[in-house]
Design a protein around this motif. Structure first.
Motif: not given
Ligand SMILES: [Mg+2]
Ligand SMILES: [Mg+2]
Ligand SMILES: [Mg+2]
Ligand SMILES: [Mg+2]
Ligand SMILES: [Mg+2]
Ligand SMILES: [Mg+2]
Lengths: 261, 261, 261, 261, 261, 261
Positions: A248, A251, B12-14, B16, B33-34, B220, B224, B233-234
């Motif tokens: 996170i 990112f 913009s979103l992340v 897992t 915090a995903f 990453i 981006v 991101a993983g």
């Protein structure tokens, strides 16, 4: 050389701790350069069915079969121990060992008569009966037993516990031992380090290894410097949390660098 | 705001990626915090029973219920989709979408008639029937659909795929797409980056988000910078492998520092 | 006539032993001409969930419902017993009974007050509550209890154990009893046969059946000739090993006959 | 307000009892207007793995997280309790509490040192370690403990049991208590109602709630009128049996009305 | 030498068939002198989760990792194949191959682009990603593909099927092929043996092995004499049934000899 | 008389629908006075492993083995059907049958050659091979096939579907059919009742039974009055929801009566 031999030789050993239930984790862990994989049967949801899958996965993941598998028991109980040993595990680690009697019960639970009280059965450990005679000949000598020192009583009796014949080593649970000694979480305090030293000396006085669990670089260094023989250097769920949290951050940093949100 | 709304707004979103089977991983991931958790139903062993546990775990882990749950399907199949949707998932991601027809089938499989072919059933998504009327009123609008662009055909048809009404976004699978374009693993090459740009443009031309998967900091950042809206991101098993490998290194470094083995 | 009645009548009975976890094995076994199927809860990985599936499978496989289901417990523990009895099993067999007190605890654990300490619950055994009154009226009389004589103490106290009111029978575990008497595996020796005779006499003196486990033709014959009432004539994993080993031999013989490799 | 606070405040509370193993039942139950869901770990087949899924399902089903989850233990055992607490449950209910000592062991098993003997571990309850410090600070105060009064000894010692510091409440198991007092099933008799009154008074004298289980309208009314604070108003398998039986009747009535068979 | 190499070299090979779900059976089977273990995914209840456990168990049971693991698919489907391959299996056997096109689809489903359509994923086969580059380099060459000839169409097209590039061998399902050719169970008839000869010739003409399944000594001999390269010499559930039935007979014979019932 | 015979005789039949996964529900249901139990394989999480447990549970719960077990498939697919039939189920019900061709494929998937394409295998249905010859002789005649009429196409082609040789009956899914005909939920409207009549006439014209699902008394009456032969009179999760909701009401009423909250 087997893990149990290395442990008894007091070689410097590193392991990992598996608290989750997917056997893939145990298998992957065993394929890395660890000396042993601890499968948690106490602070996990794992049943014996799952634990057996995980012991098998450690063997499958260890090409040379030299990675040890250790089950951390839910309690120091002869019934649980006989069933866990049927899985073919290299050793067991028992929580909350309070006395030399507790340690003797642990050792006896892992041994067939006349040395102990383990019952004879067909299980994975004996090759499902196929390797029965060979297994029975060696099993009493080849299963590692580790006592967790993590209660006030266990700490007070640590020298006697360490001296129990057949017990292979001690384990300091930093969280529980610090809680038991009324300094929860103060694992860097002089008081706690003194306590740790007493356990280390108790083990080393009888030439037995002492193990512990560490989560971060500084902690690993500290315990190595203290003289621990065997360090469990992390826990699966913690690797995930650390990796995910870092993902996170990476990112968000990338977004910021990009002129982000 | 729900994950699906944020996705459609191209925020913009992340996220897992969970490929292991223990629902604890999905729950922990959702508590971080995903924006979303992808539950893999293709390159994993997970059955529908396990997937449903994991979708529930995402909801349990997300205190405000705003973390999205996305199931990556094993294939673009209406039967699999209807069963996965019954789990109450926020969206589905379908592998190997080759054409606009494939994308239309994906969208229709997620919608009740007359917009699609989804069958009506009692499932977790409807509150086990309790929230039936409300669910049915909104479901056709609230389930995200993402098409994986990872075959030669899918790449050639990406603009038409992106334009399919009701399709919410595209996903670039770097491994598969690079393999399909005969540059396997060369994900930093000009050729591959040009391909990625084409997918990004195809999505953005119709104001739809484009997602991908990245494993390391540089990756990453690269994605981006390329303009991806949504980065996974993983992957859980990779966090474990990286953390475990690092743990071994830290132990060995500590040993060395200590005058080691 | 039910299995429990036949057992108490000291009819000659034959059973099979299920140590694996697939309920299909329990169901197939029950469909053959066995009087009873033993489901192993000690030297197996089986949880209560699996054991309940297997008890159900025995009932499903036994068209006339006369094949008995016996769960071999992991230990002589009232909590385990109450839960196993909820599965609707015909009887339980407890390992390592050392004394008349142990045997009395076994019996009491299987009975509702005032005869014992079993708790009342909704379970498979009561038809999920539907057959509650009928079940409660008869259950105290209809559950078989078998004590395993396999420790030195149990052997020394076998006459007192056999005499415990409500205990239905004894079981000789040849492997464990021979180990306990320090003649492991010498099950054809005069010493062991004398020990077996003592157990048989202890049971028969109070008109209670004595059971054992045998693996091969000669062993089955020996135990029948010794006077055992109830012989478990094999174990599932052993049938597989024997059948598979024979298959390899047959293949190699065929190859040789054919002018083989 | 949390369920545990409401329980301690002696609010009038209603719950439901889940004895089956599908977590969907726990989740659905938590989405209804119950104050708490009891997950049975005694008269059910549920393993710890299943119980953990069900505790998670209660949380997932309770939008505001105010529905309590209570695990009814298989026995009053510190090892079982520490593992169940790791699931993040709101409270535990222990069967067959016979004495104040039993009740003290129950309370201590739920508390970290120095108040008790609970071991520290990574589990669902601590947010998989993430919420560790917060959890440890509050856990000793926030887990409800309920003692089942259902044996003759427990009944005789009920006032002392109720008075144990840290014990939150009592539970009357009508089936077991009536059996223990030799009036099985006579739960409407004066004798049994007098016994119930004694338990209610024992709890209320120390301002602690008393709970029970009821199956039908008249029973619910009777127990409410008696002064029970917390009523478990039904069991999942019983809802199914009642609903299914009624469905058959409705079908047969419809057939008859139709001039049917 | 690996199983796949031996198969391609047309060595005389013997295997066993696992239709039950307990991984212990797969592990035991792999520890015996078989060349390969077939794990049934068609006429079994096994899900992908169970199949993956069994493939791991074969590896764990095979000390030198030379025992092959073959999954018999439920159908010739690229989605099922990619998921099964992720388990790290040595090969797959597809039922009801009717044509050269079917066989080509089977082969392509097992290969990464550009040779086929297999998607890239993290799975057990790649060492959970750790052995990724090595795995990807070799995987297209190292996975065995076997086509079941058991339908009328498959039989008519057997020469074309055998000739498909990348297909490694044929398998005759005696039950299904005899049913398809309208001579069900007449597997010793001239008609059926002529059909078998045609399949053998089709395979051998292109130097590819032909496999089959046999249950008894005579059948094993017959198929070896016919020229089959690879014989599956029994099925787990059948070993149990045969062993259990024989146990009953041995018990009854012993009773008779003893002057029994 | 078997369920399948009664179904074909167009007797008035009542069943129940099991969508949850605990086999105890299937077993309890079969012990009540239902003619059949439907096990949902579409709008449920059930895998084949779970479905097989449930079919076994129906047999275990049905003392006379006359309660039918029907698996509602996830789709009309020959591979799924062959695997489900291996479980020993009495019949299958296929969703979304659109045409006579679909219905013919359904019938053929349930039959061995030459009547169909079902593959021969060892499964629960054949007594694990023991009852093989008997099973194979009768199986083609004894498995019920029911087509769900719930799409626009299926409705338009209902007469042709009903007439397919070997198809045993039709099922109206009120929710899906009303959705397909653009009158979702208006199951009491004239338009929907006219549609229902057309399906009933299509079935009855060829003397085949027509089934449906009903949730409440009025609905059961309505469908019986309409002439449905076979009514599924409720769903397990709905029995729980109704019973639990009623329990809350009864508790609140009791509180009110008592001078409540
Ligand atoms: Mg024993
Ligand atoms: Mg439908
Ligand atoms: Mg009770
Ligand atoms: Mg601890
Ligand atoms: Mg892909
Ligand atoms: Mg076949």
């Amino acid at each position: 050389m087997t893990f149990v031999s290395k442990l008894r030789n007091r070689e410097s050993l590193v392991g990992t701790w598996v608290a989750l239930s997917d056997p893939a984790i145990a298998e992957l862990s065993a394929s890395l350069a660890f000396d042993a994989v601890v499968i948690d049967g106490e602070h996990s949801t794992n049943s014996l069915e799952t634990i057996t899958e995980m012991v098998r996965a450690v063997d499958a993941g260890s090409a040379d079969r030299e990675v040890g598998s250790i089950v951390r028991l839910s309690e120091n109980d002869a019934t649980e121990i006989k069933r866990v040993l049927d899985s073919g595990v290299s050793g067991v680690m028992a929580p909350m060992i309070d006395s030399a009697d507790d340690a003797r019960e642990l050792v006896e639970a892992t041994r067939y008569p006349p040395d102990g009280v383990r019952g004879v059965g067909y299980g994975r450990g004996t090759g499902y009966g196929e390797a029965f005679p060979e297994y029975l000949e060696h099993a009493n000598d080849e299963i590692a037993t580790i006592a967790q020192i993590e209660t006030e009583a266990g700490f007070e009796n640590v020298e006697e516990i360490a001296a129990v014949d057949g017990l292979d080593g001690l384990f300091v649970g930093p969280a529980d031992l610090s809680a038991a000694l009324d300094m929860f979480g103060e694992t860097e305090s002089d008081g706690f380090l003194a306590a740790v030293d007493r356990v280390l000396e108790a083990g080393h006085a009888v030439d037995k290894p002492v193990a512990t669990l560490a989560f971060e670089e500084a902690e690993i260094e500290r315990w190595v410097d203290c003289g621990f023989d065997f360090v469990l250097a992390g826990v699966d769920i913690d690797y995930i949390q650390a990796g995910a949290t870092q993902a996170i951050t990476m990112f968000e940093d990338a977004l910021d660098g990009h002129g982000g949100v």
